[in-house]
Design an enzyme around this catalytic site. Structure first.
Site, PDB file in Angstrom:
ATOM      1  N   ILE A  43      43.983  42.017  22.200  1.00  0.00           N
ATOM      2  CA  ILE A  43      45.406  41.705  22.358  1.00  0.00           C
ATOM      3  C   ILE A  43      45.720  41.078  23.710  1.00  0.00           C
ATOM      4  CG2 ILE A  43      46.220  43.426  20.718  1.00  0.00           C
ATOM      5  CD1 ILE A  43      46.766  45.305  23.034  1.00  0.00           C
ATOM      6  N   GLY A  92      42.188  38.280  30.496  1.00  0.00           N
ATOM      7  CA  GLY A  92      42.477  37.634  31.773  1.00  0.00           C
ATOM      8  C   GLY A  92      41.265  37.684  32.676  1.00  0.00           C
ATOM      9  N   GLY A  93      41.483  37.323  33.945  1.00  0.00           N
ATOM     10  CA  GLY A  93      40.387  37.251  34.893  1.00  0.00           C
ATOM     11  C   GLY A  93      39.749  38.595  35.179  1.00  0.00           C
ATOM     12  N   MET A  94      40.508  39.685  34.998  1.00  0.00           N
ATOM     13  CA  MET A  94      39.980  41.004  35.335  1.00  0.00           C
ATOM     14  C   MET A  94      39.483  41.778  34.126  1.00  0.00           C
ATOM     15  SD  MET A  94      42.204  42.448  38.531  1.00  0.00           S
ATOM     16  CE  MET A  94      43.693  42.786  37.635  1.00  0.00           C
ATOM     17  N   VAL A 108      41.919  43.487  26.945  1.00  0.00           N
ATOM     18  CA  VAL A 108      42.651  44.633  26.424  1.00  0.00           C
ATOM     19  C   VAL A 108      42.545  44.606  24.904  1.00  0.00           C
ATOM     20  CG1 VAL A 108      44.858  45.839  26.279  1.00  0.00           C
ATOM     21  CG2 VAL A 108      44.263  44.580  28.354  1.00  0.00           C
ATOM     22  N   LYS A 136      41.352  49.012  28.008  1.00  0.00           N
ATOM     23  CA  LYS A 136      41.105  47.886  28.906  1.00  0.00           C
ATOM     24  C   LYS A 136      39.660  47.937  29.358  1.00  0.00           C
ATOM     25  CE  LYS A 136      42.883  44.964  32.415  1.00  0.00           C
ATOM     26  NZ  LYS A 136      44.117  44.387  32.907  1.00  0.00           N
ATOM     27  N   ASP A 143      50.194  43.613  41.530  1.00  0.00           N
ATOM     28  CA  ASP A 143      50.175  42.525  40.546  1.00  0.00           C
ATOM     29  C   ASP A 143      51.316  42.687  39.554  1.00  0.00           C
ATOM     30  OD1 ASP A 143      49.175  40.167  39.502  1.00  0.00           O
ATOM     31  OD2 ASP A 143      47.714  41.151  38.193  1.00  0.00           O
TER      32      ASP A 143
END
Length: 501
Positions: A16, A19-21, A24, A39, A137
């Site tokens: 769902i 991203g860069g980190m 999820v 995550k 963030d």
């Protein structure tokens, strides 16, 4: 990866977010028969291979700290750990849409909705900063809008795992965070604090009111440069129906100098409260104001929130076995049970003082362990008075230049930095620096680095530049030009020069 089992318990279902980190996923918790969100993070993708194991350790610790924050506007953390090469964080599954999608579906966004969302975020930030934790963030993609109009903040603590000392750059040379929402001190690599999250809140509010972030560009460096040097366009020029007090608040939140921003989430909430819609005023199919009169108002200054700084536990009953309790603390610390160890140490101190005397060596050792464990547990607000007391007692015996007295003051400065008081932390570091320069070169260089980051945090970029250039010269002389410490300093200086130039 669909169908993969995490920790022999969580079955991944659908991707769902990515991203860069990390990623999820929705997942099924087979033990408790419920849907959850998982995550996944890959340490080897975010740090040098040598730092991956350290990141795993920090990740679990940070999850423990964030799990202490209980607030209806925060996603609940259920579990955390590692599975193969991945770190995993299991969270409450939140129904709804993220704020970025919600904004896109309701453009232009009613300014009353923007006020209601921001007020709820102030409530969350007030609880988070009391711990203290800095989100680092905050952005629309990390805020979920639920069907009843309440908002839930995601990813608390994840950025601080990637950026554990509040200033370090990743191995790619980029600061942690999203450029469009990044405060100037964060972009320059300075110390971050609650004031950094308030700047991100200002960006988010500007975006809700105007439809776009105040600073954008084709490259991350260009965006960060605009954060540092350009003034934001007042939102009433873009949207005249926005009330003047709301425009003024957004401009204060977007101040370049952290000291010119509001003092905290409580002050921002107080400015938003008069603008909240009246009871029963609804607009459209979704009313973000329905849960709001003053239900989730942040705790006032000076009052400890239940989720943030819990009172020290009461002393144990008379006759407690202090030695057995100390053995239990050692066992817990060996197994990573830091929070429980803190409770036991806080509880046995009164009994130990009654048995051995308040100023006995036994009590002194216990207080040192208590303060150190509080810091390891992220409870800086409770650790600070313990460290100050230890420093005073040691200095009374051996003077302020004594090694232990200096260490206590150094740790107190770290607490102040984490608590978002850069001016006080700066004063404390400067006070101990001369003694370290006379006796401990390595620690002196580290303290000078902290001073440089804090100068950036208080907006004194010129002094910070002088500090880092002088530090780089001395670090190269001490370690050689290719040692990791001067290499890191050189990269930080180059980045600051790029952004300021």
């Amino acid at each position: 990866m669909n169908g993969r089992m995490i920790a022999d318990r969580y079955e991944l279902s659908a991707l769902i977010g990515q991203g860069g980190m990390g990623q999820v996923w929705t997942a099924y918790d087979g033990r408790l028969d419920r849907r959850v969100a998982v995550k996944l993070l890959r340490p080897d993708h975010m740090a040098a291979a040598t730092a991956a194991e350290e990141m795993r350790r920090r990740f679990v610790r940070e999850c423990r700290v964030t799990a202490q924050v209980c607030h209806p506007g925060l996603v609940t953390v259920h579990d955390a750990g590692s599975d193969g090469d991945d770190l995993y964080l299991v969270m409450q599954y939140v129904e709804g849409a993220d704020l970025a999608d919600h904004l896109a579906e309701h453009d232009p966004y009613p300014w009353e909705w923007a006020v209601s969302v921001a007020a709820q975020l102030c409530s969350v930030l007030g609880a988070v900063h009391a711990v203290p934790i800095v989100h680092r963030d905050l952005k629309p993609r990390n805020v979920m809008v639920k069907p009843d109009g309440t908002v839930t903040v995601l990813d608390l603590g994840v950025a601080s795992v990637i950026d554990s000392d509040t200033t370090r750059l990743t191995h790619t040379g980029s600061p942690v965070g999203s450029p469009g929402y990044m405060a100037p001190e964060q972009a320059l690599g300075g110390a971050v604090g609650p004031y950094t999250d308030l700047y991100a809140l200002g960006v988010l509010l500007h975006e809700l009111l105007s439809g776009d972030v105040p600073f954008s560009g084709s490259t991350a460096l260009g965006v960060l440069h605009r954060h540092l040097h350009e003034a934001p366009v007042p939102v009433r020029r873009l949207r005249p129906d926005v009330p003047e007090p709301l425009e003024a608040l957004v401009l204060r939140l977007l101040a370049k100098d952290p000291q010119h921003r509001p003092s905290g989430a409580q002050e921002v909430y107080a400015a938003l409260a008069p603008l909240l819609p009246a009871r029963g005023a609804t607009r459209g199919p979704l009313d973000p104001t329905r849960p709001f009169l003053r239900p989730h108002a942040p705790w006032p200054d000076g009052t400890a929130a239940p989720s943030g700084t819990a009172p020290a536990p009461a002393g144990p009953p008379p006759g407690v076995d202090v030695a057995a309790a100390v053995d239990e603390v050692k066992r817990l610390l060996g197994e990573g049970g830091i929070t429980r160890a803190v409770d036991i140490l806080g509880g046995i101190l009164p009994a130990a003082a009654a048995q051995h005397g308040e100023h006995s060596q036994v009590v002194r050792i216990l207080r040192k362990q208590y303060a150190a464990t509080l810091m390891d547990d992220g409870q800086y607000r409770r650790a600070l008075p313990e460290l100050r007391r230890l420093a005073q007692e040691r200095a009374a015996e051996a003077g302020w230049t004594d090694t232990q007295a200096l260490q206590f003051r150094h740790d107190a400065a770290q607490c102040l930095e984490h608590l978002g008081d850069p001016s006080a932390a700066l004063a404390e570091y400067r006070a101990v620096l001369p003694s370290y320069e006379a006796a401990d070169r390595d620690r002196a260089l580290q303290v000078r680095q902290r001073i440089g980051h804090l100068l950036l945090a208080v907006g004194d970029h010129t002094a910070a530049g002088h500090q880092f250039r002088s530090l780089l010269y001395d670090a190269e002389r001490a370690y050689g030009p290719y040692h990791p410490f001067p290499v890191e300093l050189r990269r930080a200086l180059e980045r600051q020069q790029q952004l300021r130039g």
